[in-house]
Design a protein around this motif. Structure first.
Motif, mmCIF file in Angstrom:
data_model
loop_
_atom_site.group_PDB
_atom_site.id
_atom_site.type_symbol
_atom_site.label_atom_id
_atom_site.label_comp_id
_atom_site.label_asym_id
_atom_site.label_seq_id
_atom_site.Cartn_x
_atom_site.Cartn_y
_atom_site.Cartn_z
ATOM 1 N N SER A 67 0.834 -1.203 0.000
ATOM 2 C CA SER A 67 0.000 0.000 0.000
ATOM 3 C C SER A 67 0.867 1.252 0.000
ATOM 4 O O SER A 67 0.556 2.230 -0.674
ATOM 5 C CB SER A 67 -0.966 0.007 1.186
ATOM 6 N N ILE A 158 -5.030 -3.405 -3.988
ATOM 7 C CA ILE A 158 -4.898 -2.450 -2.893
ATOM 8 C C ILE A 158 -5.021 -1.014 -3.394
ATOM 9 O O ILE A 158 -5.712 -0.194 -2.811
ATOM 10 C CB ILE A 158 -3.578 -2.663 -2.125
ATOM 11 N N CYS A 159 -4.364 -0.706 -4.507
ATOM 12 C CA CYS A 159 -4.400 0.654 -5.013
ATOM 13 C C CYS A 159 -5.801 1.054 -5.461
ATOM 14 O O CYS A 159 -6.245 2.174 -5.197
ATOM 15 C CB CYS A 159 -3.408 0.811 -6.155
#
Length: 162
Positions: A67, A158-159
């Protein structure tokens, strides 16, 4: 910047899902077993609850680093006064987040940084270990390919969704 932590838990499963496919005997599993000196019987003798459980915990740890590598706003937050819930937050924080709060928060962007992490961090680590352990390049490339793919997918999830 609010974070949704569900994608962290979900992306930690990627290591197990991609591993199940990647190391399947019909994909790279047979070659990997031969190159690592393992047999089906030896693999069955492991404590699978312990192996999968620790794999998931270690994967969760990796999601925290991924992250930081994929969500650029987290690094910029400190430069513009910190999160708005803290009394020391400056007005520049609100202006920054209004302009760039969702910039580059896509699967494609996260996947790019995940791929770069795999290629320039995981692959060299595995190659160094493999060289000292006198492993074959097949073994090194199979394991590095797995981590490059896994980190690419983790970074994308995650992004885009955290």
């Amino acid at each position: 910047m609010e974070m949704n932590f569900l994608p962290f838990f979900a992306s930690a499963l990627i290591t197990l899902v991609t591993g199940f496919i990647w190391y399947n005997p019909k994909v790279f599993g047979t070659i990997w077993m031969r190159e690592s000196g393992l047999t089906q019987e030896a693999l069955r003798n492991g404590n699978m609850i312990k192996i999968f459980g620790l794999t998931y915990i270690f994967s969760l740890m990796m999601t925290m680093v991924i992250s930081a590598l994929t969500i650029h706003q987290s690094g910029a937050v400190g430069m513009v006064g910190g999160p708005p819930l803290i009394a020391s937050a400056k007005p520049s924080f609100a202006a920054f987040m209004a302009d760039y709060g969702t910039a580059y928060r896509t699967f494609k962007h996260g996947a790019l940084h995940g791929f770069i992490s795999g290629l320039f961090f995981a692959f060299p680590m595995l190659a160094i270990n493999g060289l000292f352990e006198r492993r074959s390049w097949k073994y090194i490339f199979i394991n590095a390919g797995y981590w490059i793919l896994t980190l690419t997918l983790m970074g994308g999830i995650i992004c885009a969704y955290a």
